[in-house]
Enzyme design. Structure first.
Site, PDB file in Angstrom:
ATOM      1  N   GLY A 179      -2.434   7.673  -3.868  1.00  0.00           N
ATOM      2  CA  GLY A 179      -1.333   7.141  -3.069  1.00  0.00           C
ATOM      3  C   GLY A 179      -0.917   5.778  -3.590  1.00  0.00           C
ATOM      4  N   ASN A 180      -0.488   4.927  -2.676  1.00  0.00           N
ATOM      5  CA  ASN A 180       0.023   3.610  -3.078  1.00  0.00           C
ATOM      6  C   ASN A 180      -1.016   2.804  -3.848  1.00  0.00           C
ATOM      7  OD1 ASN A 180       2.549   3.940  -1.777  1.00  0.00           O
ATOM      8  ND2 ASN A 180       1.518   3.632   0.169  1.00  0.00           N
ATOM      9  N   VAL A 181      -2.236   2.762  -3.350  1.00  0.00           N
ATOM     10  CA  VAL A 181      -3.282   1.963  -4.008  1.00  0.00           C
ATOM     11  C   VAL A 181      -3.824   2.699  -5.233  1.00  0.00           C
ATOM     12  CG1 VAL A 181      -5.564   0.914  -3.730  1.00  0.00           C
ATOM     13  CG2 VAL A 181      -3.929   0.814  -1.859  1.00  0.00           C
ATOM     14  N   GLY A 210      -7.793   9.882  -4.543  1.00  0.00           N
ATOM     15  CA  GLY A 210      -6.589   9.483  -3.802  1.00  0.00           C
ATOM     16  C   GLY A 210      -5.616   8.749  -4.716  1.00  0.00           C
ATOM     17  N   LYS A 267      -5.481  -8.683  15.661  1.00  0.00           N
ATOM     18  CA  LYS A 267      -4.857  -7.368  15.497  1.00  0.00           C
ATOM     19  C   LYS A 267      -4.074  -7.073  16.773  1.00  0.00           C
ATOM     20  CE  LYS A 267      -5.029  -3.873  12.515  1.00  0.00           C
ATOM     21  NZ  LYS A 267      -5.116  -3.901  11.075  1.00  0.00           N
TER      22      LYS A 267
HETATM   23  P1  NAD Z   1      -1.632   6.448   0.869  1.00  0.00           P
HETATM   24  O1  NAD Z   1      -1.441   7.241   2.098  1.00  0.00           O
HETATM   25  O2  NAD Z   1      -0.453   5.977   0.088  1.00  0.00           O
HETATM   26  O3  NAD Z   1      -2.578   7.252  -0.149  1.00  0.00           O
HETATM   27  C1  NAD Z   1      -3.678   8.001   0.215  1.00  0.00           C
HETATM   28  C2  NAD Z   1      -3.751   9.178  -0.760  1.00  0.00           C
HETATM   29  O4  NAD Z   1      -4.970   9.880  -0.553  1.00  0.00           O
HETATM   30  C3  NAD Z   1      -2.627  10.173  -0.577  1.00  0.00           C
HETATM   31  O5  NAD Z   1      -2.017  10.451  -1.828  1.00  0.00           O
HETATM   32  C4  NAD Z   1      -3.353  11.407  -0.018  1.00  0.00           C
HETATM   33  O6  NAD Z   1      -2.729  12.633  -0.408  1.00  0.00           O
HETATM   34  C5  NAD Z   1      -4.720  11.245  -0.639  1.00  0.00           C
HETATM   35  N1  NAD Z   1      -5.789  11.974   0.018  1.00  0.00           N
HETATM   36  C6  NAD Z   1      -5.975  12.203   1.346  1.00  0.00           C
HETATM   37  N2  NAD Z   1      -7.101  12.919   1.530  1.00  0.00           N
HETATM   38  C7  NAD Z   1      -7.655  13.116   0.310  1.00  0.00           C
HETATM   39  C8  NAD Z   1      -8.825  13.767  -0.150  1.00  0.00           C
HETATM   40  N3  NAD Z   1      -9.661  14.372   0.692  1.00  0.00           N
HETATM   41  N4  NAD Z   1      -9.084  13.776  -1.482  1.00  0.00           N
HETATM   42  C9  NAD Z   1      -8.253  13.185  -2.349  1.00  0.00           C
HETATM   43  N5  NAD Z   1      -7.119  12.554  -1.970  1.00  0.00           N
HETATM   44  C10 NAD Z   1      -6.825  12.525  -0.662  1.00  0.00           C
HETATM   45  O7  NAD Z   1      -2.539   5.209   1.307  1.00  0.00           O
HETATM   46  P2  NAD Z   1      -2.783   3.841   0.503  1.00  0.00           P
HETATM   47  O8  NAD Z   1      -1.845   2.807   1.012  1.00  0.00           O
HETATM   48  O9  NAD Z   1      -2.854   4.130  -0.960  1.00  0.00           O
HETATM   49  O10 NAD Z   1      -4.224   3.461   1.040  1.00  0.00           O
HETATM   50  C11 NAD Z   1      -5.378   4.136   0.567  1.00  0.00           C
HETATM   51  C12 NAD Z   1      -6.615   3.570   1.262  1.00  0.00           C
HETATM   52  O11 NAD Z   1      -6.714   2.166   1.000  1.00  0.00           O
HETATM   53  C13 NAD Z   1      -6.607   3.691   2.792  1.00  0.00           C
HETATM   54  O12 NAD Z   1      -7.937   3.868   3.234  1.00  0.00           O
HETATM   55  C14 NAD Z   1      -6.089   2.335   3.253  1.00  0.00           C
HETATM   56  O13 NAD Z   1      -6.527   2.037   4.564  1.00  0.00           O
HETATM   57  C15 NAD Z   1      -6.744   1.434   2.222  1.00  0.00           C
HETATM   58  N6  NAD Z   1      -6.067   0.139   2.028  1.00  0.00           N
HETATM   59  C16 NAD Z   1      -4.786   0.096   1.600  1.00  0.00           C
HETATM   60  C17 NAD Z   1      -4.163  -1.147   1.392  1.00  0.00           C
HETATM   61  C18 NAD Z   1      -2.748  -1.217   0.866  1.00  0.00           C
HETATM   62  O14 NAD Z   1      -2.345  -2.291   0.410  1.00  0.00           O
HETATM   63  N7  NAD Z   1      -1.983  -0.136   0.887  1.00  0.00           N
HETATM   64  C19 NAD Z   1      -4.862  -2.334   1.629  1.00  0.00           C
HETATM   65  C20 NAD Z   1      -6.197  -2.260   2.060  1.00  0.00           C
HETATM   66  C21 NAD Z   1      -6.790  -1.008   2.249  1.00  0.00           C
END
Ligand code: NAD
Length: 372
Positions: free
Chosen positions: A182-184, A180, A80
């Site tokens: 978001g992207n995932v 949540g 990292k």
């Molecule tokens: P993101 O920022 O696109 O989405 C996160 C979502 O969670 C947002 O829509 C936000 O509004 C929502 N949120 C925040 N607080 C909240 C709450 N208290 N209750 C409900 N919703 C809430 O992030 P992402 O890329 O979707 O990642 C989500 C999680 O997955 C993170 O913990 C990230 O570290 C982990 N992750 C992501 C990836 C990836 O490929 N993007 C890979 C491994 C792990």
């Protein structure tokens, strides 16, 4: 001070401090373990309160990457990088190119990627100085957004958990609460709906909740109440530390399986889940789809192969549950044992062959070729 911190936070192979006054670069690269292959892990840019915090963060995160890659069955080690600075104010092309030149000087022992505070554009600057970077734009042979692949892996992990706990072959009618969108989370909802699961959704962003729930006609929850949802699977896809002293007594699910990082506030919360009879799919195993996706990038990217690779999460999660039961330990500990066993086994093999095993680093040839 730094040396004692390094010793205290694990058995890292190499920790490199980078400084370039001219472009304002202060960064640290930590290579935790390269037994299985080159150390891969993103570059985090963060306004750390002090240099000690930055060092602790990079040591902790790089070690986590070793376990993640090993449990995923990938020929990658853990590393990292952190850049100390405000991502809103302190970025420049020169800064990332200087950083890229340092990454290049490690000759492929460390491969970088995006992380909190860095973007595809930053990776593009790094790529100008080194081939040892992933997550670059598709136009350059990169893999683009990892989220759909992370979500696919999470789907596989949910399927394995449902099979293990509920003895069900299909997700049809299985109640899944996704925290949540978001992207995932949003990609996961698409997959779950296609599998005919009964999906419930929640996000602090009301617009996201509205558009996704209306698209599929899904039940919604407030961010405060989603942990209390009566469901089979609670899928955290937002923040870390969602399983804590406050939420544990409120859980009404049978399984916790989602994409968020660091879901357990502390390891003891994994033990508490186990005592409550709630099955936990360890976060760093179930959310490895994004890492699998960049691994495919190293070998010459194909989206089909990436999806294919992420189906492996099903078997990985099943293996974790098997170890957890046979050794009577939490699933998180079982996942760590799985990773350590693989590193130990390959390490011994490598020592036996005295470096003649070249396979893990063969990807580097690909990368060098790609940049030409
Ligand atoms: P993101 O920022 O696109 O989405 C996160 C979502 O969670 C947002 O829509 C936000 O509004 C929502 N949120 C925040 N607080 C909240 C709450 N208290 N209750 C409900 N919703 C809430 O992030 P992402 O890329 O979707 O990642 C989500 C999680 O997955 C993170 O913990 C990230 O570290 C982990 N992750 C992501 C990836 C990836 O490929 N993007 C890979 C491994 C792990």
């Amino acid at each position: 001070m730094s040396f004692s911190l390094i010793e205290k936070h694990g058995d890292h192979e190499e920790v490199v401090f980078l400084s370039n006054k001219e472009v304002g670069l202060k960064a640290i690269i930590a290579i935790h373990n390269t037994t299985l292959g080159p150390a891969l892990g993103g570059t985090r840019m963060w306004n750390y309160a002090n240099e000690e915090d930055a060092l602790i963060d990079v040591l902790r995160l790089s070690k986590g990457m070793t376990y993640k890659a090993a449990a995923a069955g990938l020929n990658l080690g853990g590393g990292k990088a952190v850049i100390i600075g405000d991502p809103k104010k302190d970025k420049s092309e020169a800064l990332f190119r200087a950083f890229g030149a340092f990454v290049n000087s490690l000759n492929g022992m460390y491969i970088t990627a995006e992380d909190v505070g860095t973007t595809v554009k930053d990776m593009e600057y790094i790529f100008m100085e080194t081939p040892f970077v992933t997550g670059i734009p598709k136009a350059f042979g990169g893999s683009g957004d990892p989220s759909p692949y992370t979500a696919h892996g999470v789907l596989m992990g949910i399927k394995a958990s449902v099979k293990h706990k509920l003895k069900a072959e299909s997700l049809a009618g299985v109640r899944v609460a996704v925290q949540g969108l978001g992207n995932v989370g949003s990609n996961l909802v698409d997959y779950l709906v296609a599998e005919k699961a009964e999906v419930m959704v929640s996000d602090i962003d009301k617009d996201k909740v509205k558009s996704i729930s209306e698209k599929y006609g899904l039940k919604t929850y407030d961010p405060e109440t989603v942990v209390t949802a009566e469901c089979d699977v609670f899928a955290p896809c937002a923040l870390g530390a969602v399983i804590n002293d406050k939420t544990l007594p409120q859980l009404k699910c049978k399984i916790v399986a989602g994409g968020a990082n660091n879901q357990l506030a502390e390891s003891r919360h994994g033990e508490a889940l186990r005592e409550l009879g709630i099955l936990y799919a360890p976060d760093f195993v179930i959310n490895a789809g994004g890492l699998m996706n960049v691994f495919v990038e190293l070998e010459g990217y194909s989206s089909e192969r990436a999806i294919d690779k992420t189906t492996q999460v099903y078997d990985n999660i099943m293996e974790v549950f098997r170890i957890s039961e046979s050794e009577n330990v939490t699933s998180e500990l079982a996942a760590m044992k799985l990773a350590e066993k693989r590193i130990g086994g390959i390490g011994r093999l490598r020592a036996h062959h005295q470096g003649r095993m070249s396979r893990p680093f063969s990807t580097l040839k690909e990368m060098t070729r790609r940049q030409k």
